[in-house]
Design a protein around this motif. Sequence first.
Motif, mmCIF file in Angstrom:
data_model
loop_
_atom_site.group_PDB
_atom_site.id
_atom_site.type_symbol
_atom_site.label_atom_id
_atom_site.label_comp_id
_atom_site.label_asym_id
_atom_site.label_seq_id
_atom_site.Cartn_x
_atom_site.Cartn_y
_atom_site.Cartn_z
ATOM 1 N N GLY A 12 0.799 -1.218 0.000
ATOM 2 C CA GLY A 12 0.000 0.000 0.000
ATOM 3 C C GLY A 12 0.826 1.259 0.000
ATOM 4 O O GLY A 12 0.280 2.368 0.013
ATOM 5 N N LEU A 13 2.148 1.112 -0.034
ATOM 6 C CA LEU A 13 3.040 2.268 -0.050
ATOM 7 C C LEU A 13 3.359 2.658 -1.497
ATOM 8 O O LEU A 13 3.212 1.855 -2.418
ATOM 9 C CB LEU A 13 4.330 1.949 0.698
ATOM 10 N N PHE A 14 3.834 3.889 -1.663
ATOM 11 C CA PHE A 14 4.198 4.389 -2.992
ATOM 12 C C PHE A 14 5.714 4.347 -3.174
ATOM 13 O O PHE A 14 6.460 4.907 -2.349
ATOM 14 C CB PHE A 14 3.708 5.828 -3.175
ATOM 15 N N PRO A 15 6.203 3.702 -4.248
ATOM 16 C CA PRO A 15 7.645 3.686 -4.509
ATOM 17 C C PRO A 15 8.241 5.085 -4.593
ATOM 18 O O PRO A 15 9.354 5.319 -4.104
ATOM 19 C CB PRO A 15 7.750 2.954 -5.854
ATOM 20 N N TYR A 38 11.946 -1.480 5.883
ATOM 21 C CA TYR A 38 11.185 -0.247 5.656
ATOM 22 C C TYR A 38 9.767 -0.569 5.197
ATOM 23 O O TYR A 38 8.793 -0.001 5.691
ATOM 24 C CB TYR A 38 11.884 0.619 4.608
ATOM 25 N N ALA A 39 9.633 -1.500 4.247
ATOM 26 C CA ALA A 39 8.317 -1.827 3.686
ATOM 27 C C ALA A 39 7.369 -2.390 4.745
ATOM 28 O O ALA A 39 6.158 -2.184 4.678
ATOM 29 C CB ALA A 39 8.465 -2.821 2.540
ATOM 30 N N GLY A 40 7.937 -3.094 5.740
ATOM 31 C CA GLY A 40 7.104 -3.678 6.791
ATOM 32 C C GLY A 40 6.995 -2.835 8.041
ATOM 33 O O GLY A 40 6.248 -3.174 8.967
ATOM 34 N N LEU A 41 7.740 -1.729 8.068
ATOM 35 C CA LEU A 41 7.790 -0.891 9.267
ATOM 36 C C LEU A 41 6.417 -0.364 9.675
ATOM 37 O O LEU A 41 6.069 -0.326 10.857
ATOM 38 C CB LEU A 41 8.741 0.282 9.030
ATOM 39 N N PHE A 42 5.611 0.020 8.704
ATOM 40 C CA PHE A 42 4.360 0.716 8.982
ATOM 41 C C PHE A 42 3.282 -0.202 9.558
ATOM 42 O O PHE A 42 2.271 0.266 10.075
ATOM 43 C CB PHE A 42 3.849 1.379 7.701
ATOM 44 N N THR A 43 3.522 -1.503 9.492
ATOM 45 C CA THR A 43 2.558 -2.455 10.064
ATOM 46 C C THR A 43 3.256 -3.445 10.994
ATOM 47 O O THR A 43 2.731 -4.525 11.274
ATOM 48 C CB THR A 43 1.851 -3.233 8.934
ATOM 49 N N ARG A 44 4.435 -3.070 11.491
ATOM 50 C CA ARG A 44 5.223 -4.006 12.291
ATOM 51 C C ARG A 44 4.571 -4.321 13.626
ATOM 52 O O ARG A 44 4.833 -5.360 14.237
ATOM 53 C CB ARG A 44 6.636 -3.437 12.495
ATOM 54 N N SER A 45 3.718 -3.459 14.122
ATOM 55 C CA SER A 45 2.992 -3.696 15.367
ATOM 56 C C SER A 45 1.625 -3.022 15.270
ATOM 57 O O SER A 45 1.380 -2.217 14.365
ATOM 58 C CB SER A 45 3.768 -3.135 16.562
ATOM 59 N N LYS A 46 0.752 -3.349 16.206
ATOM 60 C CA LYS A 46 -0.576 -2.742 16.218
ATOM 61 C C LYS A 46 -0.456 -1.230 16.403
ATOM 62 O O LYS A 46 -1.179 -0.444 15.768
ATOM 63 C CB LYS A 46 -1.418 -3.354 17.341
ATOM 64 N N TRP A 47 0.481 -0.826 17.269
ATOM 65 C CA TRP A 47 0.666 0.601 17.521
ATOM 66 C C TRP A 47 1.133 1.313 16.247
ATOM 67 O O TRP A 47 0.633 2.387 15.901
ATOM 68 C CB TRP A 47 1.684 0.813 18.634
ATOM 69 N N LEU A 48 2.100 0.700 15.529
ATOM 70 C CA LEU A 48 2.610 1.323 14.299
ATOM 71 C C LEU A 48 1.536 1.371 13.213
ATOM 72 O O LEU A 48 1.439 2.355 12.467
ATOM 73 C CB LEU A 48 3.828 0.552 13.793
ATOM 74 N N TYR A 101 -2.887 6.694 8.244
ATOM 75 C CA TYR A 101 -3.176 7.616 7.142
ATOM 76 C C TYR A 101 -2.120 7.510 6.035
ATOM 77 O O TYR A 101 -2.409 7.804 4.874
ATOM 78 C CB TYR A 101 -3.271 9.045 7.656
ATOM 79 N N VAL A 102 -0.911 7.093 6.403
ATOM 80 C CA VAL A 102 0.111 6.845 5.390
ATOM 81 C C VAL A 102 -0.308 5.645 4.537
ATOM 82 O O VAL A 102 -0.238 5.676 3.307
ATOM 83 C CB VAL A 102 1.480 6.573 6.046
ATOM 84 N N LEU A 103 -0.784 4.599 5.212
ATOM 85 C CA LEU A 103 -1.176 3.375 4.519
ATOM 86 C C LEU A 103 -2.425 3.559 3.666
ATOM 87 O O LEU A 103 -2.574 2.905 2.635
ATOM 88 C CB LEU A 103 -1.397 2.255 5.546
ATOM 89 N N SER A 104 -3.316 4.444 4.094
ATOM 90 C CA SER A 104 -4.571 4.634 3.352
ATOM 91 C C SER A 104 -4.477 5.758 2.315
ATOM 92 O O SER A 104 -5.432 5.997 1.579
ATOM 93 C CB SER A 104 -5.723 4.933 4.321
#
Length: 355
Positions: A213-216, A289-299, A305-308
Amino acid sequence: GSICNWWADDGDDWYYFKDGKKYTGYGKDASGTKFFDNGKYASWWHDDGDDWYYFKDGEKYTGYGEDASGIKFFDNGKYASWWHDDGDDWYYFKDGEKFTGTAQDASGTHTFLNGKYNEDGYSDGQWYISGENKYLKDSDGNIRTGFVTDSDGNLYFASKFANGAIQKNFFAYYNGSGYIFGDDGIGVETDNPRSEFIKIIAPYVVSAVDGTGLFPSVAIAQACLETGFGSSTLGYPPVYNLFGIKAPSRAEEGSYVTVWTTEYYDGNKVDIKDKFKKFDNYTEAFRYYAGLFTRSKWLSEHYRYVLSARTPQEACRTLTGTYATDPNYKDKLLSIIDQYDLTEYDKEIYPNGEK
């Protein structure tokens, strides 16, 4: 008499004949199969029809022998290039000589000195070599760090984070010019350093963020901004941190480096020392980096909003204040994206460059 097909004395010496001529090639006498050269047992380099071999007394030779290159150890007619027992002990040979240097055998990569393991390393003129690592010494024998040149004028990068080991396969700046460092660790100058940096990292970024869901375009711009287009030592081996990713406060020793960085608190710019995560290679850094934004529930919640975000512009806006404290983070990212037309990479994942 009949035509000779065996050993015979022609009045000068004994020779092996075939069809009445001094024979060259493989033949069989009372001693077995031999290779002959003009009627004599071959005892030098000869082409037997398949390849060149070193013969002695008509047989492909194994042991120490002397040719035009000097004394060598042979294995079945070839320069020995592996472990062999020379009669005194087992040694590791390369090109017929007891090897000194770094090579790989069945147990892995090792440093050898005169055919034996020497994991403590050895000196070879201006170089100190240990395992897979090379170190460049100064005139006093001390290991040099930073950008260094050898006696031939070749440029290398000796990382202080690796105790001065020469680094390989990366991009870096030196004296305002961009260099690509290859398998040999030697830097080759490039004419368009910023574009070259993007060209090098872009395929890895696209592969890593695909399906997240991220942009290159945003990820590439972040790597450019966080490392100054590859000029920050954080992005060099052995750290490989292209995205300014911080290490946990209780990170294990050796898993991070501590460097000065700039943060913003309540709009005020402050320089602090902080821990930054080390990676084993660039591929690991991209994947992290690619998995950082969903690495935990808190993240996942922190970066929701970055992911969406449906466009790169929206993603840059939502990264400001979440990923980075710099209030101008969005504008800096968008400037890089526009200047280098990075949205073209988004189209490799999203047909129209947007979700």
